[in-house]
Every structure is written in structure tokens, then in C-alpha cells.
Design a protein around this motif. Sequence first.
Motif, PDB file in Angstrom:
ATOM      1  N   PRO B  70       0.784  -1.283  -0.009  1.00 32.17           N
ATOM      2  CA  PRO B  70       0.050  -0.091  -0.143  1.00 32.17           C
ATOM      3  C   PRO B  70       0.754   1.281  -0.100  1.00 32.17           C
ATOM      4  O   PRO B  70       1.957   1.239   0.288  1.00 32.17           O
ATOM      5  CB  PRO B  70      -0.875  -0.048   1.219  1.00 32.17           C
ATOM      6  N   ALA B  71       0.073   2.353  -0.320  1.00 32.34           N
ATOM      7  CA  ALA B  71       1.009   3.543  -0.389  1.00 32.34           C
ATOM      8  C   ALA B  71       1.412   4.147   0.790  1.00 32.34           C
ATOM      9  O   ALA B  71       0.754   3.985   1.928  1.00 32.34           O
ATOM     10  CB  ALA B  71       0.012   4.634  -0.850  1.00 32.34           C
ATOM     11  N   HIS B  72       2.988   4.575   0.882  1.00 31.15           N
ATOM     12  CA  HIS B  72       3.346   5.229   2.104  1.00 31.15           C
ATOM     13  C   HIS B  72       3.849   6.377   2.036  1.00 31.15           C
ATOM     14  O   HIS B  72       4.535   7.024   2.891  1.00 31.15           O
ATOM     15  CB  HIS B  72       4.276   4.019   2.985  1.00 31.15           C
ATOM     16  N   SER B  73       3.467   7.027   1.062  1.00 28.78           N
ATOM     17  CA  SER B  73       3.590   8.660   1.000  1.00 28.78           C
ATOM     18  C   SER B  73       2.065   9.231   0.351  1.00 28.78           C
ATOM     19  O   SER B  73       1.370   8.664  -0.332  1.00 28.78           O
ATOM     20  CB  SER B  73       4.742   8.998   0.262  1.00 28.78           C
ATOM     21  N   GLU B  74       2.093  10.511   0.960  1.00 29.01           N
ATOM     22  CA  GLU B  74       0.897  11.071   0.301  1.00 29.01           C
ATOM     23  C   GLU B  74       0.598  11.472  -1.182  1.00 29.01           C
ATOM     24  O   GLU B  74      -0.322  11.152  -1.755  1.00 29.01           O
ATOM     25  CB  GLU B  74       1.236  12.480   0.871  1.00 29.01           C
ATOM     26  N   LYS B  75       1.852  11.453  -1.886  1.00 33.59           N
ATOM     27  CA  LYS B  75       1.835  11.581  -2.984  1.00 33.59           C
ATOM     28  C   LYS B  75       1.410  10.305  -3.760  1.00 33.59           C
ATOM     29  O   LYS B  75       0.753  10.517  -4.701  1.00 33.59           O
ATOM     30  CB  LYS B  75       3.224  12.157  -3.756  1.00 33.59           C
ATOM     31  N   VAL B  76       1.819   9.040  -3.459  1.00 32.87           N
ATOM     32  CA  VAL B  76       1.641   8.132  -3.957  1.00 32.87           C
ATOM     33  C   VAL B  76       0.033   7.679  -3.764  1.00 32.87           C
ATOM     34  O   VAL B  76      -0.553   7.397  -4.516  1.00 32.87           O
ATOM     35  CB  VAL B  76       2.403   6.992  -3.759  1.00 32.87           C
ATOM     36  N   ALA B  77      -0.487   7.989  -2.561  1.00 31.44           N
ATOM     37  CA  ALA B  77      -1.848   7.842  -2.241  1.00 31.44           C
ATOM     38  C   ALA B  77      -2.669   8.657  -3.229  1.00 31.44           C
ATOM     39  O   ALA B  77      -3.676   8.309  -3.576  1.00 31.44           O
ATOM     40  CB  ALA B  77      -1.842   8.314  -0.784  1.00 31.44           C
ATOM     41  N   VAL B  78      -2.185   9.821  -3.317  1.00 32.72           N
ATOM     42  CA  VAL B  78      -2.993  10.752  -4.062  1.00 32.72           C
ATOM     43  C   VAL B  78      -3.063  10.172  -5.694  1.00 32.72           C
ATOM     44  O   VAL B  78      -3.907  10.023  -6.428  1.00 32.72           O
ATOM     45  CB  VAL B  78      -2.404  12.398  -4.095  1.00 32.72           C
ATOM     46  N   ASN B  79      -1.777   9.870  -6.295  1.00 36.26           N
ATOM     47  CA  ASN B  79      -1.658   9.167  -7.321  1.00 36.26           C
ATOM     48  C   ASN B  79      -2.639   8.185  -7.765  1.00 36.26           C
ATOM     49  O   ASN B  79      -3.229   8.076  -8.778  1.00 36.26           O
ATOM     50  CB  ASN B  79      -0.263   8.953  -7.871  1.00 36.26           C
ATOM     51  N   VAL B  98      -3.946  -2.239  -4.552  1.00 38.30           N
ATOM     52  CA  VAL B  98      -2.768  -2.546  -3.828  1.00 38.30           C
ATOM     53  C   VAL B  98      -2.814  -3.891  -3.226  1.00 38.30           C
ATOM     54  O   VAL B  98      -1.818  -4.397  -2.762  1.00 38.30           O
ATOM     55  CB  VAL B  98      -2.670  -1.596  -2.649  1.00 38.30           C
ATOM     56  N   ALA B 371      13.842   2.673  -4.000  1.00 41.29           N
ATOM     57  CA  ALA B 371      14.358   3.246  -2.614  1.00 41.29           C
ATOM     58  C   ALA B 371      13.130   3.572  -1.831  1.00 41.29           C
ATOM     59  O   ALA B 371      13.231   3.915  -0.756  1.00 41.29           O
ATOM     60  CB  ALA B 371      15.450   4.084  -2.709  1.00 41.29           C
ATOM     61  N   GLU B 372      11.811   3.561  -2.790  1.00 41.41           N
ATOM     62  CA  GLU B 372      10.740   3.806  -1.808  1.00 41.41           C
ATOM     63  C   GLU B 372       9.817   2.895  -1.316  1.00 41.41           C
ATOM     64  O   GLU B 372       8.716   3.015  -1.279  1.00 41.41           O
ATOM     65  CB  GLU B 372       9.935   4.853  -2.763  1.00 41.41           C
ATOM     66  N   HIS B 373      10.517   1.664  -1.091  1.00 40.17           N
ATOM     67  CA  HIS B 373       9.496   0.656  -0.479  1.00 40.17           C
ATOM     68  C   HIS B 373      10.450  -0.525   0.175  1.00 40.17           C
ATOM     69  O   HIS B 373      11.654  -0.014   0.734  1.00 40.17           O
ATOM     70  CB  HIS B 373       9.146  -0.101  -1.828  1.00 40.17           C
ATOM     71  N   TYR B 374      10.115  -1.433   0.695  1.00 41.87           N
ATOM     72  CA  TYR B 374      10.574  -2.309   1.760  1.00 41.87           C
ATOM     73  C   TYR B 374      11.995  -2.675   1.496  1.00 41.87           C
ATOM     74  O   TYR B 374      12.450  -3.051   0.439  1.00 41.87           O
ATOM     75  CB  TYR B 374       9.969  -3.505   1.936  1.00 41.87           C
TER      76      TYR B 374
END
Lengths: 418, 426, 174, 164
Positions: B70-79, B98, B371-374
Motif C-alpha cells: 500500500p501507499a506510504h507517501s501522500e503523493k503516491v496515495a494521491v496518484n 494494492v 528506494a521507496e519501498h521495503y
Amino acid sequence: MGKTFAEKALGRAAGHEVRAGEIVTVEPDFCMSHDNAAPIARTFKKIGVKNVWKPERIVFILDHAVPAPSDDHAINHKEIREFSAEQGIANFFDVTSKGGVCHQVMCEEGFALPGLIMIGSDSHTCTYGAYGAFSTGIGRSEMAAAWATGQIWFKVPESLKVTVTGSFRPGVSAKDLILTLIGDIKADGADYMSVEFHGPAIEAMSIAERMTLCNMGIEMGAKNAVCPPDAKVLEAIRDKAKTDRWEALWADDDAVYAKELTYDAGDIVPCVAKPHTVDNYAAIDEAKGTPIHQAFLGSCTNARIEDLRAAAAILKGKQVAVRTIVIPASWKVYRQCLAEGLIETFLDAGCVITNPGCGPCMGNHEGILAPGETCISTANRNFKGRMGNKESFIYLASPLTVAASALKGEIADPREVL
Amino acid sequence: MGKTMIHKIIERSAGREVKVGDRVWCKIDLSTARDFGGANCVLQFQEVTDKKGKVWDPNKIAFTFDLQAPAHSEKVAVNQKIIRDFAREQGIEKVFDVNWGIGQHVLLEHGLVKPGDVILGTDSHMNLLGAVGAFATGVGNTDIVASWFEGTNWFRVPETMKITVTGRFARGVCMRDLLTKIVGDLGADGMFFKAVEFGGETIEAASLADRITLCSMVTEMSGKVGLIMPNGEVLDWLVERAGEEVRDRIKALAPDSDAVYSDDLHFDVDKLEPMASCPDAPDNVKTVREVAGNHVDQVHIGSCSNGRFEDIEAAYKVLEAGGFKVSPKVRTIITPATREVMRKCAAAGYIEKFLDAGIVFTNPTCSLCTAEHYGALPAGDVGVSTTNRNFIGKVGKGSHTYLMSPMSAMATAVRGVITDPRDILG
Amino acid sequence: MEKTILRGRAWVFGDDVDTDLIYHNKYLAETDPKKMPQYSFEYYPGKEHFAKEVKPGDFVVAGTNFGCGSSREHAVYCLKYAGVPVVLAENYSRIYYRNAINNGYPVLFIQGISQAIKDGKIEDGDELEVDLAKGEVKNVTKGTVFHGDAVADLEKDIMAAGGLIEYLKSRAEQ
Amino acid sequence: MKITGKVWKYGDDVNTDVIFPGKYTYTIKERSEMAKVALEDLDPEFTQKAKAGDIIVAGKNWGCGSSREQAVSCLKERGIGAIIAKSFARIYYRNCFNEGLPIIVSPDAVEAIEAGDEVTVDFDSGKVITARGEFPFPPYPDFVKGLIEDGGLIPHVKKSLGLK
């Protein structure tokens, strides 16, 4: 004149009799930090003391964003690894399958024990009251100072006694009780106080349920919240207590309280806390039908095996209507879910089951909301922006209510699907 | 003059005869976008159509959420929300949110990929769908948006390189090692703009998972697509998912016996050893033996290249031989490619054993591929990963990564330093 | 293209410059192309200052296989909107090439530039004169000349239209 | 000690998530950066315009929620002179003293003061002085006075341990 739990626990630690209102300085039994151990370590180094006072009393548990979702987080974790190696802090739960949400791990691993003074650089440190500990959250500077000096000051708090009789009806759980209580006394209803839970309904509760109650003590402003260290607790800590310094302490019958409240568990109904405050209570009848975009089963409040079993019973053989994120509170819980087939149940129902951690609870990790989205969550806070976006909406509820809502795609009454 | 697979695919799609070098307009069978790039597509489409545009065929568009799920930044959630809202508005039902896993794999599992299809996606490893004979290619958002108007896009007809593989893998050696060797031999631009046909007895006997691994890395040699004729169990699997039509499709797809190839390469795997792409480039290849003993901080198994059940099973076998314990010196993370894969891992009892061994098992997603995930790495850390890129700083500034097979990765996790899996498997 | 002879400074990169070096995956969630230049080359060792110091008109010069890796169009936008008028490389990875063409963003295939970079015959800060029509690059600072190919065929038409979307629009109008 | 400044006024139960959003807890490390996002989810105007010396006046339970000290650091770094509230949440209260950010509990002053007022806090006489009247507040406990005088907990600890 009898004593409250807080007077007994702080008096024991201070080595002399104390009464509410006095300021005491005590040595903490355990100091817990999570991912914020890194900034605390930096502050600690500024003090100029070479070594922490007692490395065996410090516990680090990575949970806020694990495994690291950015190089910033990764650097933060690395600092903690280096600091714990340098200081000989063996109680370090790194990115492995041994940890989980810090408060859950503290309880599972036998750090949370009756009568201990426990501090944590996280506001939900009050959770350990379920094991009869005097535990409370503090800030980063204060934690750094505690590592350096082995001391922390407290004003002995006044106490609020909450007595709960009767028993829950089907579809109702400890989460509904605590949301009802906070709705009644409001977000500052127990400011600075020690909250004691008494009565047959508390005694009948599992430790998991008691953890849900104590966890949310902070949401009414409490310094700590505590349940009696009864036979259930003693059984739970047998063979795993990390120290023998503990002592089962409980309030005297004639203790003096600032306030006393009584609830009949049978009167409690499923409920939610509406956006954007925890004390914004609504009975399920008022809230049901509200459309949701996401359901979250997780957090230190409600992601233990008991919670996930309850949710899985509702989801089994069905399909969720909205994205549903399940985050077990710890790897032990995850492991138990596997053994009981719950992971399969959740996967088949269309849920995401992530690795244990805090998840989206505080806007850092898996499950951030977009503007205009609504989430029903088993966590403990629904503050504006809490799950990452200030234009989103969070409803807090029990695992049963969250599971029922996930199936419907709108807030739903769990009693209708049980 | 005979035709190769890619020529046949393009001719079917373009509806005319083509030759190498032609620029042709093709009909798109499936146009996909992810949570990465997807929102850019939607916003661009809305901008150029003044928010009034309708996509050409909602049934031929799919969205997958895998980069950060699932999204872990606001921008990705918005996208992600931008995509969900657009899909609802346009009547696009193929939205794999997701809870599904890595896009190409989810599309495959849902029977949405047939041999001979022309497929676009905002994922440079889209071309791994060549594992079932589809011409899938990674493109930018403009290409996706362009395809949404009339369901077409342009391609240059590529030359085809033929790679024939013979022999049997020795114990501890697998398709990933072959691939790493090919990348090392050919270099980062060794397949420049070309299509590649993989064939030979080794390929014909390979599982779908292995074929996917092989095709996924064509990107790392700047190839256009790697294609394999479905046969045997892979064909049965595909028919089960995508229907009987698949059988007719592959008949039309087979290359002519006199097809012309730009290159004709041969690899034999009998004597192949476990291989590693060393920091900081996929084509910086050595044998695992040569780098054995090197320091490692984290091991990651997963991604669109090596996140299928068979990959995880291969790693499991190494863990089993190693006594079901990983070294406390490394952090080990396993990420299944899809929910179906995760479900299989649970049913096989693997997840329990991984957890007991100290391994973190995540939900299906692209995980460490950014670099934006696990599993992002801090500066100075060294990782071993089964992903497909080890560009400098890709998963964290100042970090370095070795790419290896799931078996070599797990052997490394067990011992805590880079380890040849044969040392554990015996 | 109105102005076919351009003059500017060179920023010089090596072979196989991947999309993570041009525009790191950390910033993939960005959807506004105009905000992308601030991240250009942030992860390229020794070129971390590019985004801050690049001036409109500066050239990006690189060796073979420029833009290999991801399909992210961000890697084109971040240079286009930084005002880099054209990329001068030996050749381009497939997706990068498409993305550039589709945006009407000029890329020139410069013969021998990969080796010239290795030999120090073109360096950061060199003053270049680029003739887009002829495909010629003069290194004014060092007095050398390179020859390149501009795009041809369909790509030329797409470029001339200003990009793929514009091209499709004009085709639809016809 | 006297502090005079312009008032930003807020309501009850302002929590730490709107003072310093949780999403920044691991991405923002520098205090100067913390100051830039202070109160951004509650009052973007504050975030843009608050000046050093300004005073925050709020209702009950200011700072409820998380233990995150950044919710104090961001205001301290911003130069906020003092916070006057009807009451403070427990951890926030401690964090303020630990950071050396003066706070005053005075429900009467909060009732009287309006946004934009100029207010003086006189710590020596224990009074909040406004055009709408003067409001006494109780002195800090001696223990806490020591913290404030030393400039916060860390300098206080250093001093008590005899470290420089």
C-alpha cells in the motif's frame, strides 16, 4: 487512608511513601524507544556522557517504517544499529521476524511486568498497564536524559477509578468500551491522571482486551492506565519475565480518587469515534452507512490474535468491498495467524496482509490516505492528517466493526453480520 | 524471406507486411499503467482532451498498483486515487488495487495476456510478458496516452537476435545465473533495440517462472522484448487462464524456418556456475565464487524477475539445507510477486519456516526495486538482491547491490556473507 | 525548430547513464513535469549540483546507452524543463529515445563522443556550438568537431509536430 | 523575564498531528526544517506568517496525542515566545519544559484574549498583561524553574552532571 496504584508504584520506586501531588524522582525499570532511538541517541551524545546508565534496561524496537521505505528511514535504522552495538544494548529488535509494534513486543517478550516503572518515547507506552506496570510516554529529550542519568521525575498523579460490571453483548468489545469512556469524559478527561480499571468485567477480559483499554489511556490525557495484575497476568508472564524486580501491586479498597466512574458492559453498543477527535463518539446507528475507501485492521490498539480472529470470523468466505489492510501487531501474532489459517482467510477475502509494524497509523507507511478518502481503522487516533493527509477522514472502531464495514464498503454494524 | 516471431506479431497487429526498420502503427491489445506513471497518464490525458476525452476501449485498459502498495507517501496515495477515480469515470474495470501484486504477473494470472498480443505498460520490465510470446513493452506516459485515443501506437520493426540454450543446470545453478552470464557477455547495450528469441532444449524444459526471469532481463541489455514460444506445461497453464484461443495464437506465432536473425548465439548451461552482477551495474558480472565471503548487510528475494513461487521455493530449499536459520548479521526480506504466490507460500507452509528462520515476509509488491519501498539501504550498506538493477544509489544513496539468483541470495542470508549455494546444498 | 544553431556549456556524463541517475526513483510520485528539474542528476556521483547550477541552454553530453533502465518519462521532462535544449549522446536506450521523440525533445546521435569523453576531449564547462539541422557539434573551447545524426523517418515527423500527442492530433485533423 | 508578542489563537484539543504532522517524523531532522511545517495542517497562515516572538493562545488540552517532541521543537525553533492555554496535554507539558519553551496555564486569559492582540507575559510578576486586562498565573514549581533557567532539560542534565 488507602493508596492508589500510582501512589504504591511510585512510592515503591522512590523508596518512600508518597501521595498524589508530590514530585518524585525514580529509576525506570525499562526505557523503550522505537525508530526515534536515532534522534534520541544524537541528543544523548550532546549531553556528553559516554555510556548509557544501564544498557540492559534499554529496549529498541523498530516498527514505524520497517523494512525501511526510503534511504532516510534506512539511515535512521542504521544509526540505531550502530548505537546499540556501541552501547551494548542487546534488547534490539531490528528488521527481522522477531519484532513487531513496539508495545506488543514489550508485552510479548516479558518486559511489561507488574509494578515496574516503564517509560517509552511513544505516547502509547501506557499500554503496559494491562500487565500492572506503571508505564508512560515521554519526549525525546527526556529519554536522552533518562539514558544518561537513570532518573526521571514524576508528579505523583491523582487517580480516576473506572469500574466496569456486567458483560459485553455479542458484537461489542473492549474498543467500544474505551471509545464510549473517552466520548464521555473527553480528550482531557483524565489529564495528568492515573486511570485504574476495576470490576468484574475487567477481570473477565483477556489481556489483549486490557491492552486495548490501557493503550487508549493517553487519548483521554492520562499519564498511565492500569488493570489489576491478577492470575491471568501472572500466568502470562510466567517463564518470560525479563527481570524479577516486578511486584504485583494494586490499589487499596479505601484509596482516594479524584473521580470515580461506573459502567455496565451490557450497556455498551458498537460505536465509532468520528473525525477528527477520539472523543467524537457516535453509536453505530448514527454512523452506519457512511461510505469508506479503506479499512485498516492493525496498530498497537487492536491487532492481536484475538482481534484478528474476531475479524477473520466475519471475513471468512467473503470478499471485502474496499481495500482492506491487515497488519498483525507482531510477528508472533502473524505466526499464530498462519497456524490458525487466518492469513489464508484474509488473502482469500482480498485483504492486503503486510509485515507487522505501525503501518499507516501515523502517516509514515503502508496505507496512506488521499484527500477526500475515508478510512475505518482499529487504531487509536483519528486526528486530522494523522494517516498522512489532512483532507482525509478517519473513523475509529473495533476489529468487528472494521471487518463488517470492509465487507459492506460503508460503516456497518457488526451485530448484523455475526 | 522468412519471418521471426516479432515480425509476425507486428504484422498481425499492423495488418500489413513489414520489414526490419519499418515504422508501423500497431493495434494495441492491452494498454496498462501502474501506480507509478499511471497518474501522469491520467493527468496528461485529461489535459490534452480538456477533461472531456473518453478512452478508446475501457476493456483494453488496465491499471496495476505495485510500485508502492500500500501507499506510504501522500503523493503516491494521491496518484493511486487519481487512477481509481479515472477508471470509475471511464468504465475501466481492470483495476488491480494494492492487494494484488506486481502488474505483469497479475495480468498473466488473470489470463489477460495472450501470445501475439501487443501490450504497453509504464514499466520497463513489461517485456517479461514475452515469456508467453506477447510483445509487451515499457513506455512513458505519453505513449500510453497516445494509445488511449485510438488504441494504436507506432513501433520500429526490430532485428531479431536468436539465443539457443542447451544443457542442464547443475545443482545450485538456475536460469537467473544463465541470464546474469548473458548480461555479462553482451553488456548493458548488447541487445540494443532488438527483439530476442530464446529457444533450445533448456528453454523448452523451463518453467514459466524461469522464462519470466529470462525475459525480464532483456531490458537490462537494452533489448526490445525477449520472446519464447509457449509449450508443454506453460502452454497448458496459459490455456487454463487465457482460454483455448491461445493454441491458435501460437500457431500463427512460430518463426519461419528460414527466418533471418541479426545474431545467432548459443549458450550451454552444463558447466554454468552461480553468477553475480556486482556493484554497480548489471553487466559487471563475476561468478559467485569470485565474490564469496564479501560483506553483506541485507538480502532481498522478490521482484518481477524472481518473485514467483518457484523462485521462493528454490530459496526455501537452500534455507532448508542450511538448517532453517539465517545469519543474524543480515536482514533478510522476501516479497512474493502476487497474492496468488503468497497464498501458495502460505499453503506450502513456507512462510512459517521463513519467519522461524528470522526472515521478514512482506505483502506482494515491487518492494526493493525502488528506494521507496521495503528494504531501502542506507549509505555504506551492501545488499544482495534478486531484483534486476543494481545501478548506483538505486535503492539508497551510497549503497551497493549484488544481483543474484534466489538460491545464491538465500545461501548468502544463511551464512551472512556472499555464499555460493553449492556450499550449502552440497 | 526555429533556432538551429545553439550555443551553451557542456555537462559531461559517461556511458550507460541510467534513469535512476538522471531522475531517481525516490521522486517518481511527482506528476508535474515542471517540478521535475529540481531532482535532475541528484544521484549521479559528482554531479549532485547539476540541478542547482544548470542554466537554460546548457547541453547534456553523454556516451552510449543514455537513459537505460526505467520507462519513467520524468527522465526526459527533468532535462526538458530545466532548459537543456538537446541531449548529445552516442546513442540512447530504447525507452528513453521514444520518450524524447514523443515529447518533441531533440536528441542527437553523436559519433565518437563516448570515446571523446573517455579521452577528455570534451569536458564539463566546455563551450559548445550545436547545429541541429546539420547534426554538427563544435567544441569551441577545445576546437574539435563531432558529427551526429538527427532523427529520421516517422520520428522526424513526430518531432516536427512537437511530440506524439500533437502528431496524433494533426493526423486526426487531416 | 518579559515576552511581548502578537497572538495566534486556537481552540480546544489541538493535537500533535496538526502541530507537527506524523508523516514528517522521519523525513525532517533539522530543527529549522521542522519550524517550516509547524501547524501546517491546522493553520497554513501561521505556517507562512508566524514571526519570532509571537504568542500562541489556545483552549484546553493543547498538544494532546503523540509524544513527538518535534511538536514543541517546531514552535520553539520558529521563535514562538510562549504558549498560553487553558490546559496542556501531559507529554506536551513536559516536552515544553524540556525544550525550554515557556507555557502558561490561564483559562481566564485565554477567554479574554483575541487573535491578533498584543500580549505581554511577565514571568517575574506572574502576570499576562493585555489591553483587555491582567491575568495572574501561578509560578512554576521550583523544579521546573530550574529547567527553564538552564535552557531546557539537556543543558540542565549537563549542568547537574558537571559536564560542559
